[in-house]
Structures are given as structure tokens and as C-alpha cells.
Design a protein around this motif. Structure first.
Motif, PDB file in Angstrom:
ATOM      1  N   LYS A   5     -44.047  10.045   5.865  1.00 29.64           N
ATOM      2  CA  LYS A   5     -43.763   8.753   5.928  1.00 29.64           C
ATOM      3  C   LYS A   5     -43.164   7.785   4.988  1.00 29.64           C
ATOM      4  O   LYS A   5     -42.339   7.097   5.250  1.00 29.64           O
ATOM      5  CB  LYS A   5     -45.047   8.178   6.803  1.00 29.64           C
ATOM      6  CG  LYS A   5     -45.558   8.866   8.046  1.00 29.64           C
ATOM      7  CD  LYS A   5     -46.598   8.108   8.818  1.00 29.64           C
ATOM      8  CE  LYS A   5     -47.150   8.646  10.041  1.00 29.64           C
ATOM      9  NZ  LYS A   5     -47.938   9.832   9.752  1.00 29.64           N
ATOM     10  N   TYR A   8     -39.866   8.755   4.347  1.00 27.23           N
ATOM     11  CA  TYR A   8     -39.148   7.894   5.455  1.00 27.23           C
ATOM     12  C   TYR A   8     -38.941   6.482   5.143  1.00 27.23           C
ATOM     13  O   TYR A   8     -37.827   5.784   5.352  1.00 27.23           O
ATOM     14  CB  TYR A   8     -39.528   8.361   6.831  1.00 27.23           C
ATOM     15  CG  TYR A   8     -39.495   9.625   7.530  1.00 27.23           C
ATOM     16  CD1 TYR A   8     -38.666  10.521   6.699  1.00 27.23           C
ATOM     17  CD2 TYR A   8     -40.179   9.853   8.533  1.00 27.23           C
ATOM     18  CE1 TYR A   8     -38.607  11.906   7.318  1.00 27.23           C
ATOM     19  CE2 TYR A   8     -40.125  11.260   9.098  1.00 27.23           C
ATOM     20  CZ  TYR A   8     -39.396  11.986   8.298  1.00 27.23           C
ATOM     21  OH  TYR A   8     -39.138  13.331   8.672  1.00 27.23           O
ATOM     22  N   VAL A  12     -35.225   4.452   4.216  1.00 31.86           N
ATOM     23  CA  VAL A  12     -34.714   3.115   5.026  1.00 31.86           C
ATOM     24  C   VAL A  12     -34.626   1.905   3.882  1.00 31.86           C
ATOM     25  O   VAL A  12     -33.617   1.314   3.823  1.00 31.86           O
ATOM     26  CB  VAL A  12     -35.898   2.596   6.013  1.00 31.86           C
ATOM     27  CG1 VAL A  12     -35.313   1.477   6.774  1.00 31.86           C
ATOM     28  CG2 VAL A  12     -35.929   3.604   7.344  1.00 31.86           C
ATOM     29  N   VAL A  18     -32.219   1.526   9.503  1.00 27.75           N
ATOM     30  CA  VAL A  18     -32.888   2.629  10.134  1.00 27.75           C
ATOM     31  C   VAL A  18     -31.783   3.589  10.561  1.00 27.75           C
ATOM     32  O   VAL A  18     -31.898   4.831  10.313  1.00 27.75           O
ATOM     33  CB  VAL A  18     -33.709   2.182  11.330  1.00 27.75           C
ATOM     34  CG1 VAL A  18     -34.292   3.451  12.043  1.00 27.75           C
ATOM     35  CG2 VAL A  18     -34.850   1.324  10.701  1.00 27.75           C
ATOM     36  N   ALA A  22     -31.718   7.420   9.000  1.00 26.83           N
ATOM     37  CA  ALA A  22     -31.935   8.834  10.044  1.00 26.83           C
ATOM     38  C   ALA A  22     -30.880   9.402  10.013  1.00 26.83           C
ATOM     39  O   ALA A  22     -31.060  10.717   9.818  1.00 26.83           O
ATOM     40  CB  ALA A  22     -32.006   7.872  11.535  1.00 26.83           C
ATOM     41  N   LEU A  25     -31.363  11.495   6.601  1.00 27.40           N
ATOM     42  CA  LEU A  25     -32.697  12.445   6.859  1.00 27.40           C
ATOM     43  C   LEU A  25     -32.460  13.399   7.721  1.00 27.40           C
ATOM     44  O   LEU A  25     -33.122  14.631   8.144  1.00 27.40           O
ATOM     45  CB  LEU A  25     -33.754  11.696   7.350  1.00 27.40           C
ATOM     46  CG  LEU A  25     -34.287  10.572   6.340  1.00 27.40           C
ATOM     47  CD1 LEU A  25     -35.370   9.689   7.007  1.00 27.40           C
ATOM     48  CD2 LEU A  25     -35.050  11.136   5.100  1.00 27.40           C
ATOM     49  N   ILE A  27     -32.395  13.155  11.251  1.00 30.26           N
ATOM     50  CA  ILE A  27     -33.472  13.153  12.460  1.00 30.26           C
ATOM     51  C   ILE A  27     -32.606  12.028  13.242  1.00 30.26           C
ATOM     52  O   ILE A  27     -31.927  11.067  12.820  1.00 30.26           O
ATOM     53  CB  ILE A  27     -34.822  12.593  12.247  1.00 30.26           C
ATOM     54  CG1 ILE A  27     -35.080  11.458  11.330  1.00 30.26           C
ATOM     55  CG2 ILE A  27     -35.425  13.852  11.053  1.00 30.26           C
ATOM     56  CD1 ILE A  27     -36.286  10.984  11.081  1.00 30.26           C
ATOM     57  N   GLN A  29     -32.915   8.169  15.316  1.00 26.43           N
ATOM     58  CA  GLN A  29     -33.018   6.959  15.055  1.00 26.43           C
ATOM     59  C   GLN A  29     -34.399   6.534  15.826  1.00 26.43           C
ATOM     60  O   GLN A  29     -35.362   5.915  14.935  1.00 26.43           O
ATOM     61  CB  GLN A  29     -31.929   5.982  15.453  1.00 26.43           C
ATOM     62  CG  GLN A  29     -32.225   4.319  15.012  1.00 26.43           C
ATOM     63  CD  GLN A  29     -33.010   3.611  15.932  1.00 26.43           C
ATOM     64  OE1 GLN A  29     -32.977   3.893  17.235  1.00 26.43           O
ATOM     65  NE2 GLN A  29     -33.877   2.731  15.848  1.00 26.43           N
ATOM     66  N   LEU A  32     -37.152   8.264  13.734  1.00 27.18           N
ATOM     67  CA  LEU A  32     -37.638   7.466  12.448  1.00 27.18           C
ATOM     68  C   LEU A  32     -38.304   6.069  13.059  1.00 27.18           C
ATOM     69  O   LEU A  32     -39.361   6.034  12.186  1.00 27.18           O
ATOM     70  CB  LEU A  32     -36.166   7.306  11.704  1.00 27.18           C
ATOM     71  CG  LEU A  32     -36.524   6.583  10.510  1.00 27.18           C
ATOM     72  CD1 LEU A  32     -37.563   7.258   9.423  1.00 27.18           C
ATOM     73  CD2 LEU A  32     -34.999   6.409   9.715  1.00 27.18           C
ATOM     74  N   SER A  33     -37.938   5.524  13.999  1.00 24.41           N
ATOM     75  CA  SER A  33     -38.631   4.220  13.995  1.00 24.41           C
ATOM     76  C   SER A  33     -40.228   4.474  14.352  1.00 24.41           C
ATOM     77  O   SER A  33     -40.936   3.837  13.950  1.00 24.41           O
ATOM     78  CB  SER A  33     -38.001   3.554  15.204  1.00 24.41           C
ATOM     79  OG  SER A  33     -36.641   3.109  14.893  1.00 24.41           O
ATOM     80  N   GLN A  35     -41.784   7.069  13.301  1.00 27.44           N
ATOM     81  CA  GLN A  35     -42.637   7.461  12.160  1.00 27.44           C
ATOM     82  C   GLN A  35     -42.931   5.985  11.161  1.00 27.44           C
ATOM     83  O   GLN A  35     -43.938   5.873  10.621  1.00 27.44           O
ATOM     84  CB  GLN A  35     -41.934   8.152  11.327  1.00 27.44           C
ATOM     85  CG  GLN A  35     -41.805   9.747  11.894  1.00 27.44           C
ATOM     86  CD  GLN A  35     -43.095  10.324  11.727  1.00 27.44           C
ATOM     87  OE1 GLN A  35     -44.182  10.120  10.829  1.00 27.44           O
ATOM     88  NE2 GLN A  35     -43.344  11.189  12.946  1.00 27.44           N
TER      89      GLN A  35
END
Length: 295
Positions: A5, A8, A12, A18, A22, A25, A27, A29, A32-33, A35
Motif C-alpha cells: 500500500k 501504491y 500516486v 490515481v 494505476a 503500476l 492495475i 484505477q 488502486l483506489s 488500496q
């Protein structure tokens, strides 16, 4: 603190949004939000505040960034230590230095050392932030300023600032058979040298001023390759800390019996580093390489 986390959150903070984080990374969006919300709940801190339609970092988030970077760097080093113990060797190390030190000293050393040392990678830093790199991903730093007592260190010597010109340049022809040039004569030429952001420029300015002179026609450039190119093209005499640039001859700059100095270098690393002994051995090899190149 959950390292995933934290990673992440930093993504950001560095990407700005975000959505962009994302994408970096790999992944989605929404994932990610989720997390990030869990990270806020875990820390009991509000990390993002809404400004219109955008989310921006809160004051608490800005204050948290350095801590997250240090923790992630420590986690990465722990992973490297485990990998080294498992393999029975140090697979790779990262060295932080200024771009000039990287190109003129570290790169030739890495090439010359070959596979006799662990794989070295480099990361650029400024003179004034170099020791901060030890709190990040750097295993060792090469600095031009004295280290504090909280790090292990090894002096590497002083890299002289010299005047460089092609063999056919009038200055080189005039000084043929000599290893030095008087500063008064040098300043009659167009000179290319680093800007005042460079430590070597401070050495030059102090020497020239103490000798009672001022720089005349000159150009500033902080890229050593460009300084060499300007000298080879006959556009200027380069004042720089390059050790042995191809197709150029070097001269010590003197004012009577007083000589232009150089830039001191020191290697530094964290005293508790898992590869501390290997780093010190590499630093000693690097010092020997510098000494040999200066002969």
C-alpha cells in the motif's frame, strides 16, 4: 505499515493522479483506489482531499512521503540481502553520484573492472543531495563534500581541474613539452567550463580571483561530453575534471608556483549495510583506479 500500500501511495504521489499511477503500476484505477482507502484506514490519516474534481495530497500525505520512501528502500535492501545470502554472492549494487562523476569516473571504472566486482548501476544526484540517496535505493554514494559521522566512508583522492585542448590548438602548440600553462595565458583563450552549480567551477573561480584575474571570453556547460566536444572542435579550451579525454592534451593551470586545485571525492555507505565489506572493497578498487588514471 503495509509496504504494498505504501508503494501504491508513493506511485500516486509521484504520478500526480490515481489514473496515471494505476497505468504505471499495471492495475485498474478502481483497484488502486480501494488500496488507497485501505491505506488511509490503516494509518487513520486523510491522505487525499478533493480540490474541485481532482484529488490532491493532504498535508499529512506530503509529510508521509519521505518516510514511505525510506521504508520501501529499506525493504528493498532487505530483499537484496536475502537474495545475496541465498546466492552466496552480491548480485548488484547501486551507486549514486553526480552526472559528471558517473560519466568521467564510474563508467570507465565499471568497464575496466568487468566481472571482478558485483554488477554496479548508477543513479544521478546533485552535489547537495548525495547523502540523502543512502536513504533511498543507493548502496553507496560518491560525494564531493565531507560526509557526516553517521556514515562509513573512504577518501578517494582529488580529481584535478585541468585545461584541455586538441594537439593542434595554438595553446597546445605553444605549451608543447610542458605540463602546465600560466593562468594569464589561458585566459587569453575562449574557455569552456562548468556553471557555478558545479564544485569544480568554485575551485576555478577561487583560483582565478586569488591570482588577480577575471574570466574573459567563456561559455558554461555542465555536460562533460559537450565540454570535450567544444575543445576537440577548437571552439574553446575546456576546464574540467575529465581524467583522460580522447584526442585532447591536458595542462595543469598555474600562477607562478601556485597550481589550480581539484575536486576531492569520497565514497560513503551506511555502516550497517548488509554488503558493507564488499562496498568498502569496491571503494578501494575505485580509489586505485583513480590513482592509476591520474599517473
Amino acid at each position: 505499515m503495509d509496504m504494498v500500500k505504501a508503494k501504491y501511495f508513493l506511485a500516486v504521489a509521484e504520478a500526480g493522479t490515481v489514473t496515471a499511477a494505476a497505468s504505471r503500476l499495471g492495475i485498474t484505477q478502481p483497484a488502486l483506489s480501494r488500496q488507497l482507502r485501505r491505506f488511509e484506514k490503516e494509518l487513520d490519516l486523510e491522505l487525499f482531499v478533493r480540490a474541485g474534481s481532482a484529488l490532491v495530497l493532504s498535508d499529512a500525505a506530503h509529510a508521509l512521503i519521505p518516510t514511505c520512501r525510506r521504508l520501501l528502500a529499506a525493504s528493498a535492501r532487505a530483499g537484496q540481502a536475502v537474495e545475496a545470502l541465498r546466492a552466496g554472492r552480491i548480485p548488484a549494487l547501486c551507486v549514486a553520484a553526480t552526472p559528471t562523476t558517473m560519466s568521467t569516473l564510474l563508467a570507465p571504472f565499471i568497464e575496466a573492472a568487468g566481472s571482478s566486482i558485483p554488477l554496479l548501476t548508477t543513479t544521478p544526484v546533485s552535489h547537495y543531495d548525495v547523502f540523502d540517496a543512502l536513504e533511498g535505493t543507493a548502496d553507496m554514494v560518491i560525494a564531493t563534500i565531507p560526509p557526516g559521522n553517521d556514515v562509513a566512508s573512504l577518501p578517494l583522492g582529488t580529481i584535478p581541474v585541468r585545461a584541455w585542448a586538441p594537439p593542434t590548438h595554438p595553446l597546445a602548440l605553444e605549451c608543447a613539452g610542458s605540463t602546465s600553462v600560466e593562468v594569464e595565458r589561458l585566459l587569453q583563450e575562449n574557455v569552456a567550463l562548468p556553471s557555478r552549480r558545479s564544485v569544480s567551477r568554485g575551485v576555478v573561480d577561487s583560483f582565478v580571483g586569488t591570482a588577480g584575474y577575471a574570466l574573459g571570453s567563456h561559455v558554461e556547460c555542465d555536460d562533460t561530453a559537450t565540454l570535450c566536444a567544444l575543445a576537440r572542435a577548437g571552439r574553446a579550451v575546456a576546464l574540467m575534471t575529465e581524467l583522460q579525454p580522447a584526442r585532447l592534451v591536458g595542462f595543469d593551470v598555474v600562477d607562478g608556483e601556485r597550481a589550480l586545485g581539484g575536486v576531492p571525492l569520497v565514497a560513503a555507505w551506511s555502516p550497517g549495510h548488509f554488503a558493507g565489506q564488499e562496498i568498502e572493497q569496491i571503494a578501494r578498487r575505485f580509489r586505485s583506479f583513480i590513482e592509476g588514471s591520474l599517473r
